[in-house]
Design an enzyme around this catalytic site. Sequence first.
Site, mmCIF file in Angstrom:
data_model
loop_
_atom_site.group_PDB
_atom_site.id
_atom_site.type_symbol
_atom_site.label_atom_id
_atom_site.label_comp_id
_atom_site.label_asym_id
_atom_site.label_seq_id
_atom_site.Cartn_x
_atom_site.Cartn_y
_atom_site.Cartn_z
ATOM 1 N N SER A 133 -6.785 4.851 -1.026
ATOM 2 C CA SER A 133 -7.086 3.956 0.094
ATOM 3 C C SER A 133 -6.125 4.182 1.252
ATOM 4 O O SER A 133 -4.966 4.566 1.046
ATOM 5 C CB SER A 133 -6.950 2.514 -0.407
ATOM 6 O OG SER A 133 -6.849 1.623 0.666
ATOM 7 N N GLU A 135 -4.746 1.943 2.601
ATOM 8 C CA GLU A 135 -3.694 0.936 2.430
ATOM 9 C C GLU A 135 -2.390 1.541 1.903
ATOM 10 O O GLU A 135 -1.352 0.905 1.978
ATOM 11 C CB GLU A 135 -4.172 -0.184 1.499
ATOM 12 C CG GLU A 135 -5.230 -1.081 2.122
ATOM 13 C CD GLU A 135 -4.693 -1.990 3.235
ATOM 14 O OE1 GLU A 135 -3.544 -2.451 3.131
ATOM 15 O OE2 GLU A 135 -5.437 -2.230 4.203
ATOM 16 N N TYR A 157 -1.938 -4.560 -3.388
ATOM 17 C CA TYR A 157 -3.052 -3.617 -3.523
ATOM 18 C C TYR A 157 -2.620 -2.220 -3.071
ATOM 19 O O TYR A 157 -2.856 -1.224 -3.759
ATOM 20 C CB TYR A 157 -4.236 -4.112 -2.676
ATOM 21 C CG TYR A 157 -5.391 -3.155 -2.594
ATOM 22 C CD1 TYR A 157 -6.338 -3.098 -3.610
ATOM 23 C CD2 TYR A 157 -5.554 -2.316 -1.494
ATOM 24 C CE1 TYR A 157 -7.413 -2.222 -3.532
ATOM 25 C CE2 TYR A 157 -6.626 -1.431 -1.409
ATOM 26 C CZ TYR A 157 -7.548 -1.397 -2.438
ATOM 27 O OH TYR A 157 -8.611 -0.520 -2.355
#
Length: 332
Positions: A133, A135, A157
């Site tokens: 991701s 992220e 996350y």
Amino acid sequence: MSGKSIALITGVTGQDGSYLSDLLLAKGYEVHGIVRRTSNLLRSRVEHLRNDPAIYGQRFFLHYGDLSDATTLRRIFRKVRPSEVYHLAGQSHVGLSFEIPESTCEEVAMASLRLFEICRDEPQPVRIYHASSSEVFGDAETAPQHEGTPFRPTSPYGCAKAFATQVAHVYRETYGMFLCNGMAYNHESPRRGENFVTRKITRQVALIKLGRASELVLGNVESRRDWGHAQDYVEAMWLMLQHASAGDYVLATGESHSVLDFARAAFAVVDLSADDFLRHDTALDRRSEPARLVGDATKIRNVLGWVPQRRFHDLVREMVLADLALLESSTL
Ligand code: GDP
């Protein structure tokens, strides 16, 4: 393709899993998906496949399993003997990962490691896609981010995804496994979950247009994201596993828009003005946000020829119209 291609998808009932199933079935694959016993398959994103007798039980199969349970997973692998594994499962909401950090890390980090270990023991060659991701870049010092940008996650996350991404890298280098990380930026569609801001907006806009709601309450609307279309992104996942060698790729459009831009575009689809309906609620603000998340997808364009086909305004329009159609049909 040599022989029959058999794909195994974790997270098959999610947005990406369902589009990927559609894509692989269209390409002639046998597709197997892992679903939790607790998941409600009725009205799920794969219901159109389950309802098709020419496909379900013929070329599309669902297996009950849980990524926390290695025994069941190994049994599924022994039965399916996949040539390609697409690992998409796991709690996928960044905001929620602050509320349930431990289970998020179990599901995203440890479960990935468990799955890679199982793949390592498979007797046949397996190619694995790991849904990493954007992220992982979190509070990046530079923008746009590329494959070499250091990881600086800003959420549980993001930390969990960073771990799984690094482990994938280590397994590729150490064991020579064909393991690809797709550092995907946000990707949306009418199948996006309603707890993500894009879908929350398009659904609420549709409700307002139909006279069933009167406002749209959001958190930080200045927040920016690089939003692509999930159907483009599943195509990229497949392409990665067809290449001669495994690698890591950023999946992004390279364009960033604010939440406000998205809301304005969504209201414009139904000829309304966002300013008349937007309300801010500080309770929806995040504790911490990634800085300037926008991706540089040069590598995947050059190596695999992937270019996203669907543009921002088309995505917004498709989502709003799909929500209008869904809500209108639900009152019949
Ligand atoms: P994320 O990038 O995976 O966290 O995807 P989201 O769609 O959940 O959030 C995208 C951005 O929208 C974040 O910066 C949120 O802070 C912002 N945002 C603003 N209002 C809301 C809201 O009401 N719900 C959600 N989910 N996000 C919001």
